[in-house]
Design an enzyme around this catalytic site. Structure first.
Site, PDB file in Angstrom:
ATOM      1  N   ASP A 125      -2.490   6.020  -5.346  1.00 44.48           N
ATOM      2  CA  ASP A 125      -3.437   7.055  -5.768  1.00 44.48           C
ATOM      3  C   ASP A 125      -2.808   8.057  -6.728  1.00 44.48           C
ATOM      4  O   ASP A 125      -3.503   8.666  -7.532  1.00 44.48           O
ATOM      5  CB  ASP A 125      -4.003   7.797  -4.549  1.00 44.48           C
ATOM      6  CG  ASP A 125      -2.973   8.708  -3.915  1.00 44.48           C
ATOM      7  OD1 ASP A 125      -3.232   9.923  -3.793  1.00 44.48           O
ATOM      8  OD2 ASP A 125      -1.887   8.223  -3.537  1.00 44.48           O
ATOM      9  N   PHE A 179       0.817  -1.200   0.000  1.00 44.33           N
ATOM     10  CA  PHE A 179       0.000   0.000   0.000  1.00 44.33           C
ATOM     11  C   PHE A 179       0.860   1.263   0.000  1.00 44.33           C
ATOM     12  O   PHE A 179       1.871   1.330   0.716  1.00 44.33           O
ATOM     13  CB  PHE A 179      -0.885   0.059   1.252  1.00 44.33           C
ATOM     14  CG  PHE A 179      -2.022  -0.917   1.275  1.00 44.33           C
ATOM     15  CD1 PHE A 179      -3.317  -0.499   1.002  1.00 44.33           C
ATOM     16  CD2 PHE A 179      -1.804  -2.251   1.595  1.00 44.33           C
ATOM     17  CE1 PHE A 179      -4.377  -1.394   1.043  1.00 44.33           C
ATOM     18  CE2 PHE A 179      -2.856  -3.162   1.644  1.00 44.33           C
ATOM     19  CZ  PHE A 179      -4.146  -2.726   1.364  1.00 44.33           C
ATOM     20  N   ASP A 180       0.435   2.257  -0.749  1.00 40.80           N
ATOM     21  CA  ASP A 180       0.892   3.625  -0.546  1.00 40.80           C
ATOM     22  C   ASP A 180       0.197   4.147   0.717  1.00 40.80           C
ATOM     23  O   ASP A 180      -0.776   3.538   1.196  1.00 40.80           O
ATOM     24  CB  ASP A 180       0.524   4.470  -1.765  1.00 40.80           C
ATOM     25  CG  ASP A 180       0.740   5.950  -1.536  1.00 40.80           C
ATOM     26  OD1 ASP A 180       1.851   6.337  -1.147  1.00 40.80           O
ATOM     27  OD2 ASP A 180      -0.223   6.711  -1.716  1.00 40.80           O
ATOM     28  N   MET A 181       0.648   5.269   1.272  1.00 37.89           N
ATOM     29  CA  MET A 181       0.009   5.783   2.488  1.00 37.89           C
ATOM     30  C   MET A 181      -0.819   7.035   2.209  1.00 37.89           C
ATOM     31  O   MET A 181      -2.049   7.008   2.246  1.00 37.89           O
ATOM     32  CB  MET A 181       1.051   6.075   3.564  1.00 37.89           C
ATOM     33  CG  MET A 181       0.429   6.505   4.904  1.00 37.89           C
ATOM     34  SD  MET A 181       1.636   6.780   6.223  1.00 37.89           S
ATOM     35  CE  MET A 181       2.297   8.379   5.741  1.00 37.89           C
TER      36      MET A 181
END
Length: 625
Positions: A574, A413-415
Site C-alpha cells: 500500500d 503481502f505487506d501487513m
C-alpha cells in the site's frame, strides 16, 4: 563520618547479573590512576554490616548503575547528582551510558559458527521481559535486536539466513515460569534442521538451551552447536557440555563509566547517549568446539581457510605467510590433524559453499562465480565437475527433482495498511509517546514521511527532530506500550477482500508470505488478534533485516524463506516505500490505494483486494519460469 575529601560513589548491579564485580574492578582501575573515592554497594549481610539500599532517595556524589527507573533518574537530576548507566535497556533521561558493542557481538557469534562449517543457523533471545522491580526495565529487549542485526549481517557475508525466535514475555517470578520457558525452548529446538549453529543472546538463556537439548537427545555440538554471550562461569560451567561464549568487556566498561562520572562530578558537561565499548574474544568450549585441533598453529590456519575460502580463491602458498612453519611442515601437520592436506581443505570448503549457493535458484552461475572469485562461470563449472563429478546444472536439477511439490509462484503481502488498517494505531502511539517528551508529530507528517518504514527508521527520524534531552529508550518503551494497549482494546479487522483472497490462494496451492516493516513480535500479535495467523506460516519482519523498506531486504528474505525466486512472486503493498522495496527486490507489484492509481509506472493499482477475487489475481501472479 566519611572523609569530606573523597567523593561518595554508589555502584548498583542486580544480584542476577554477573558483570558487577568486573565493572567495579574497572572503576578501581580508574581510581588508582586518578583519585580515590568512597565506594558504596548495595548489601544485606544479615546483620554483620549496616544494610545499604541505593534508591531514588540515596545521597551521594555519583552513581554507576546497571539500570534505573525514570523516577530515580529524575530525583538524581533534581539533586544534581552524577550518574552513568551500563545497560542498553531502560530510560536514561539524558545521562550517559557505557555499553558493549551489541552488533559486533552478533558478528563475532556468526564468525565463530561459520568456522564450524554448519549448514543452518538460528538465533534465540528474550523478546520481552517482565520484572516486578521497575528498576530492571521490563519490556522489549533492545540489546537482543541489536545483536541479531550483527548476527544476520555476519551470516549474510556467506549468504546464510538465520531462523529467529523471540521468547514470549512472561512473569518469571511465578513458580511455573521456568517450565514454560523450557517448554518453549524445546519446541524451538525441535523445529531446527540438523546440524544447526545457534547464537543465544546471553549465557543464562544459552544454559536453558543446553539443558533442553539434553532432554531432547540432541547431540551437542554435532547436531546443535551453541554459543552465548557474557562468559559467565555460573552458566558456562553449570551445563553439559561447557558453554562457548563471548567475553563481556566489564572492566573496560567500568573504567569508562568511572571516567564519565568523574567528569560530571567536577562540573564538566557530558553529552548524553551511549559510549560503545569493543567486545572481548570468543571463548570456545565443548558446546561449539567443532574445530577440535590441538595443534594451535594448524588450528589458526584452518580457521583462516574456513572464513576466507568461501569468498576468495585461497592459495596454499599464502598459508606460509601466516605462520613461521615451512610448507612441508604445514602439509605434514595438516595431514596429522585432519587426515588431508591444506589444498584439500580449501577445496572442501569451497565446494560446500558452492553447493549452498547453487541451492538458490535466483543466482546465476556468473553471479556465483563473481561472489567466490572464480575467473568465470566456465572456470566454476570445471572446478565443480572435477571435485564432485557433476556439472552445476546437473546438481541443481538433482536437487530440484524430489521437490516436485514446490510451487512455481507465490504472493508476498505487506501487513500494515494492506491486510488491515493499523497505521492509525501506530500513528497514535508514536504521537502520544513523542508528545510526552515535548515533541510534535502531526498526523499529516506521519502519513507523508513515515508510513511503511521500519520502527528503527521511525525512531531515528523522530530522535533527529526531538527536543534536547530526548530519552530514546523511554520513547521506544512508551510508544510500544501505547501500541499494545490499543491493539488489545480494538483488535485489527481484515480489510475488504483480504480473507477471500487468502482463501482463494490457499485453495489454488499458491503459497503466501508476509514481508512487514514491523518487528516480529508486533507482527505475531496482529496476526493472532486478527485471526490471520494460520495463513502466514512464512514471515519476514523489520527487526530481522539490516535495512528496512524501501530497501529490498525484507522481500528478498521472504522469497528465500518461500524458496521461490523474486521474479516469480507478486507483492501486494500500500505504501510508496513498500512498492519501492518490492520493485528493488525484483517482484511484480500490486498497490492498494484509495484512488486505485499506483505510485509507480508498471505497478497495478487497486482500490481494495476485492478487485482481485474470483480469479482476477491470476493475471498478476507471475507464471513460473
Amino acid at each position: 563520618m566519611f572523609p569530606t575529601s573523597r567523593h561518595l560513589v554508589g555502584v548498583r548491579f542486580p544480584q542476577w547479573s554477573a558483570v558487577g564485580p568486573g565493572t567495579i574492578g574497572g572503576v578501581v582501575d580508574f581510581m588508582r590512576g586518578h583519585e580515590s573515592w568512597r565506594l558504596i554497594t548495595e548489601n544485606d549481610s544479615f546483620g554483620e554490616m549496616e544494610a545499604v539500599k541505593i534508591d531514588k532517595d540515596w545521597r551521594g556524589d555519583g552513581l554507576i548503575l546497571f539500570r534505573a527507573t525514570e523516577r530515580e533518574l529524575a530525583s538524581y537530576r533534581e539533586r544534581g547528582m552524577a550518574v552513568v548507566l551500563t545497560s542498553t535497556e531502560g530510560p536514561d533521561l539524558g545521562y550517559p551510558r557505557v555499553v558493549p558493542d551489541n552488533p559486533e557481538i552478533g558478528r563475532l557469534a556468526a564468525r565463530h559458527l561459520i568456522e564450524c562449517q554448519l549448514a543452518h543457523f538460528a538465533f534465540l533471545a528474550r523478546g520481552e521481559t517482565f520484572y516486578r522491580e521497575e528498576q530492571f526495565a521490563p519490556g522489549l529487549r533492545v540489546y537482543a535486536r541489536q545483536r541479531l542485526k550483527g548476527f544476520r549481517a555476519g551470516l549474510l557475508e556467506y549468504q546464510h539466513e538465520p531462523v529467529v525466535h523471540y521468547l514470549r514475555g512472561r512473569p518469571l517470578w511465578e513458580s511455573h515460569g521456568w517450565r514454560e520457558v523450557q517448554t518453549e525452548v524445546m519446541a524451538f529446538l525441535e523445529s531446527l534442521p540438523q546440524p544447526s549453529g545457534l547464537f543465544v543472546a546471553d549465557d543464562s538463556l544459552a544454559a536453558v538451551v543446553l539443558r533442553a537439548a539434553d532432554m531432547l537427545g540432541r547431540q551437542v555440538p554435532e547436531q546443535l552447536a551453541v554459543i552465548g554471550y557474557g562468559d559467565d562461569p555460573n552458566y558456562c560451567f553449570a551445563t553439559f557440555p561447557a558453554l562457548s561464549s563471548i567475553e563481556h568487556p566489564a572492566r573496560e566498561i567500568g573504567r569508562q563509566a568511572a571516567e564519565l562520572l568523574r567528569r560530571q562530578m567536577v562540573g564538566e558537561t557530558v553529552e548524553p547517549g551511549a559510549r560503545i565499548v569493543p567486545v572481548g574474544r570468543v571463548v570456545p568450549r565443548e558446546s561449539s568446539d567443532m574445530l577440535a585441533i590441538t595443534d594451535p598453529e594448524i588450528r589458526e590456519l584452518v580457521r583462516h581457510i574456513r572464513l576466507r575460502a568461501p569468498h576468495e580463491a585461497v592459495r596454499v602458498a599464502e598459508l606460509a605467510d601466516l605462520t613461521s612453519l615451512s610448507m612441508t611442515t604445514i602439509k605434514e601437520r595438516f595431514a596429522a590433524a585432519l587426515g588431508h592436506g591444506p589444498k584439500e581443505e580449501i577445496q572442501r570448503v569451497r565446494v560446500r559453499h558452492l553447493k549452498h549457493l547453487l541451492g538458490d535458484p535466483s543466482l546465476t552461475l556468473a553471479e556465483i562465480a563473481r561472489r567466490m572469485q572464480f575467473g568465470s562461470a566456465h572456470e566454476l563449472s570445471r572446478f565443480f565437475l572435477a571435485e564432485t563429478g557433476q556439472r552445476p546444472s546437473d546438481f541443481r536439477a538433482a536437487s530440484d527433482a524430489p521437490a516436485t511439490h514446490v510451487a512455481e509462484r507465490a504472493v508476498v503481502f505487506d501487513m500494515d495498511g494492506t491486510l488491515f488498517d493499523t497505521e492509525p494505531v501506530y500513528c497514535r502511539a508514536y504521537r502520544q509517546a513523542f508528545a510526552r517528551q515535548g515533541g510534535e508529530l502531526t498526523t499529516e507528517e506521519y502519513f507523508r514521511e513515515l508510513i511503511g518504514r521500519s520502527n528503527d527508521d521511525i525512531e531515528d527520524y523522530l530522535a533527529a527532530k526531538a527536543p534536547s534531552g530526548f530519552d530514546l529508550a523511554g520513547f521506544r518503551a512508551g510508544w510500544r506500550e501505547e501500541w499494545r494497549v490499543l491493539i488489545h482494546e480494538e483488535p485489527p479487522t481484515p480489510l475488504p477482500g483480504v480473507t477471500g483472497l487468502l482463501e482463494e490462494l490457499l485453495e489454488a496451492g499458491v503459497p503466501v508470505a508476509l514481508a512487514s516493516s514491523s518487528d516480529r513480535e508486533d507482527i505475531d500479535l496482529c496476526l493472532h488478534a486478527s485471526g490471520l495467523a494460520r495463513y502466514f506460516t512464512i514471515r519476514a519482519a523489520g527487526d530481522e533485516v539490516v535495512a528496512g523498506k524501501p530497501a529490498p531486504d525484507l522481500y528478498l528474505l521472504a522469497c528465500r524463506r518461500l524458496g521461490i525466486g523474486p521474479t516469480r512472486c507478486l507483492a501486494i503493498e500500500d505504501s510508496r516505500h513498500g512498492v519501492a522495496a518490492a520493485l528493488a527486490a525484483g517482484l511484480v507489484v500490486a498497490q492498494v490505494t484509495p484512488s486505485g492509481e499506483s505510485s509507480r509506472d508498471g505497478v497495478r493499482g487497486v482500490v481494495s483486494l476485492t478487485e482481485l477475487l474470483s480469479g482476477e489475481w491470476q493475471a498478476l501472479v507471475p507464471n513460473g519460469r
